[in-house]
Scaffold this motif. Structure first.
Motif, mmCIF file in Angstrom:
data_model
loop_
_atom_site.group_PDB
_atom_site.id
_atom_site.type_symbol
_atom_site.label_atom_id
_atom_site.label_comp_id
_atom_site.label_asym_id
_atom_site.label_seq_id
_atom_site.Cartn_x
_atom_site.Cartn_y
_atom_site.Cartn_z
ATOM 1 N N TRP A 100 68.615 53.455 33.475
ATOM 2 C CA TRP A 100 67.612 53.751 32.567
ATOM 3 C C TRP A 100 66.679 52.990 32.078
ATOM 4 O O TRP A 100 67.402 51.889 31.708
ATOM 5 N N GLU A 101 65.560 53.376 32.176
ATOM 6 C CA GLU A 101 64.596 52.199 31.787
ATOM 7 C C GLU A 101 63.794 52.782 30.516
ATOM 8 O O GLU A 101 62.979 53.708 30.810
ATOM 9 N N LEU A 102 63.346 52.143 29.496
ATOM 10 C CA LEU A 102 62.484 52.696 28.360
ATOM 11 C C LEU A 102 60.993 52.575 28.869
ATOM 12 O O LEU A 102 60.580 51.812 29.104
ATOM 13 N N LEU A 103 60.560 54.200 28.981
ATOM 14 C CA LEU A 103 59.025 53.899 29.286
ATOM 15 C C LEU A 103 58.011 53.828 28.076
ATOM 16 O O LEU A 103 57.204 53.115 28.010
ATOM 17 N N ALA A 104 58.583 54.577 26.807
ATOM 18 C CA ALA A 104 57.790 54.397 25.746
ATOM 19 C C ALA A 104 58.776 55.018 24.420
ATOM 20 O O ALA A 104 59.452 55.676 24.875
ATOM 21 N N SER A 105 58.078 54.518 23.371
ATOM 22 C CA SER A 105 58.533 55.003 22.074
ATOM 23 C C SER A 105 57.442 55.488 21.213
ATOM 24 O O SER A 105 56.314 54.967 21.136
ATOM 25 N N VAL A 106 57.434 56.763 20.671
ATOM 26 C CA VAL A 106 56.366 57.589 20.000
ATOM 27 C C VAL A 106 56.851 58.162 18.884
ATOM 28 O O VAL A 106 58.118 58.164 18.771
ATOM 29 N N ALA A 107 55.892 58.649 17.908
ATOM 30 C CA ALA A 107 56.229 59.457 16.835
ATOM 31 C C ALA A 107 56.147 60.948 16.872
ATOM 32 O O ALA A 107 55.114 61.194 17.756
ATOM 33 N N TYR A 108 57.024 61.704 16.557
ATOM 34 C CA TYR A 108 56.712 63.306 16.587
ATOM 35 C C TYR A 108 56.956 63.874 15.022
ATOM 36 O O TYR A 108 58.215 63.470 14.607
ATOM 37 N N ARG A 109 56.186 64.848 14.843
ATOM 38 C CA ARG A 109 56.266 65.667 13.832
ATOM 39 C C ARG A 109 56.265 67.143 14.300
ATOM 40 O O ARG A 109 55.659 67.520 14.805
ATOM 41 N N PRO A 110 57.296 67.773 13.933
ATOM 42 C CA PRO A 110 57.759 69.280 14.295
ATOM 43 C C PRO A 110 56.422 70.223 13.390
ATOM 44 O O PRO A 110 55.833 69.808 12.365
ATOM 45 N N ASP B 224 61.432 59.673 15.538
ATOM 46 C CA ASP B 224 60.920 58.627 16.631
ATOM 47 C C ASP B 224 61.665 58.981 18.039
ATOM 48 O O ASP B 224 62.835 59.649 17.913
ATOM 49 N N VAL B 225 60.667 59.091 19.080
ATOM 50 C CA VAL B 225 61.064 59.400 20.242
ATOM 51 C C VAL B 225 61.043 58.305 21.280
ATOM 52 O O VAL B 225 60.087 57.674 21.567
ATOM 53 N N GLN B 226 62.245 58.274 21.948
ATOM 54 C CA GLN B 226 62.485 57.317 23.075
ATOM 55 C C GLN B 226 62.101 58.030 24.557
ATOM 56 O O GLN B 226 63.033 59.004 24.499
ATOM 57 N N VAL B 227 61.240 57.724 25.323
ATOM 58 C CA VAL B 227 61.377 58.528 26.738
ATOM 59 C C VAL B 227 61.832 57.330 27.781
ATOM 60 O O VAL B 227 61.081 56.294 27.883
ATOM 61 N N TRP B 228 62.968 57.946 28.324
ATOM 62 C CA TRP B 228 63.447 57.026 29.465
ATOM 63 C C TRP B 228 63.430 57.451 30.688
ATOM 64 O O TRP B 228 63.211 58.791 30.765
ATOM 65 N N ALA B 229 63.275 56.726 31.718
ATOM 66 C CA ALA B 229 63.058 57.276 33.067
ATOM 67 C C ALA B 229 63.955 56.392 34.087
ATOM 68 O O ALA B 229 64.450 55.213 33.670
ATOM 69 N N GLN B 230 64.539 57.019 35.163
ATOM 70 C CA GLN B 230 65.085 56.431 36.242
ATOM 71 C C GLN B 230 64.222 56.637 37.423
ATOM 72 O O GLN B 230 63.408 57.713 37.770
ATOM 73 N N GLY B 231 64.210 55.471 38.263
ATOM 74 C CA GLY B 231 63.535 55.839 39.546
ATOM 75 C C GLY B 231 62.137 55.470 39.461
ATOM 76 O O GLY B 231 61.435 55.525 40.596
#
Length: 204
Positions: A78-88, A134-141
Motif C-alpha cells: 500500500w502506498e499513500l496517494l494523498a492526505s486531505v481534509a473532510y467535513r461531513p 483527516d483522510v488518507q487515500v492509499w493505493a495498490q498497483g
C-alpha cells in the motif's frame, strides 16, 4: 482501526470514482462538481472525495475505514496517494460509488488491510457528523497500472478490466464542528406566504 467496511468494487469510468456521503431527506443537497482541470490525484468537494485513477476504465476494489490515530500503515504493497481534509455535510454515512452507476457492488475477493482479510460486501462506514476528519487515500498497483493495462488489453473491452488498482480510504477524526442539521420543514401556509407575499385567504 475503529471500523473497517467490507470490500466493494467500483466501476471506474473517465478515470475517476467518488467516495461520498449519502444524502438524507431534509438536508440541502450538495452536488458541487470538481474542477475538471484539476490535476490532483484526490479532490474534495462538499459531500464527496473524488479519486483519480491512472486507468481510464476498469473495476477496482475499495475499502473504507475509520481510524483512531494517524500514521497507521495498512500493510505491504500500500502506498499513500494523498492526505486531505473532510467535513461531513449530512449525517456522515459514507459509501464508495461507481463513476456513473450508483453504489459500488461487492468485490469478488477479500482485500488484506491492517493485518486482516476484509471480505466482500458493501464499502460503507458511519462518520460522526460532529467531527471533522483527516483522510488518507492509499493505493495498490497504481504506480504501473496504466502500463500493465495497456500491455494486457490492447484493443480489448475495457469494461471487463480488473486487478490493476485497489484503494483504501481511511478517515481519522481531526477536530469538532457544529453537526449539520436538516432544514426546518416549511408549512403549506408559510410556503404560500413566501411565494405570494401574503397568506391564503382562508388562513388570514
Amino acid at each position: 482501526m475503529a471500523q473497517i467496511s467490507r470490500a466493494g468494487a467500483v466501476n471506474i469510468e473517465y478515470g475517476h470514482f467518488p467516495v461520498g456521503e449519502l444524502w438524507e431527506p431534509g438536508f440541502e443537497r450538495r452536488d458541487d462538481d470538481p474542477d475538471p482541470r484539476a490535476s490532483e490525484a484526490v479532490v474534495v468537494t462538499p459531500g464527496r472525495i473524488i479519486v483519480r485513477s491512472r486507468v481510464q476504465q476498469h473495476t477496482a476494489p475499495v475499502v473504507l475505514a475509520l481510524g483512531n490515530q494517524q500514521g497507521q500503515t495498512p500493510g505491504a504493497g500500500w502506498e499513500l496517494l494523498a492526505s486531505v481534509a473532510y467535513r461531513p455535510v449530512y449525517t456522515g454515512r459514507m459509501a464508495a460509488f461507481d463513476t456513473t452507476n450508483g453504489p459500488a457492488r461487492s468485490a469478488d475477493e477479500p482485500v488484506r488491510v491492517f493485518g486482516q482479510q476484509v471480505g466482500p460486501g458493501e464499502p460503507t462506514i458511519d462518520l460522526d457528523p460532529s467531527h471533522t476528519y483527516d483522510v488518507q487515500v492509499w493505493a495498490q498497483g497504481r504506480s504501473d497500472s496504466r502500463e500493465r493495462f495497456d500491455e494486457a488489453l490492447p484493443g480489448a473491452d475495457a469494461e471487463r478490466a480488473s486487478g490493476f488498482e485497489a484503494y483504501l480510504i481511511v478517515f481519522t477524526p481531526s477536530g469538532a464542528q457544529q453537526p449539520p442539521s436538516p432544514a426546518t420543514r416549511e408549512s403549506r401556509r408559510d410556503r404560500l406566504t413566501r411565494s405570494h407575499g401574503r397568506p391564503p385567504l382562508n388562513s388570514r
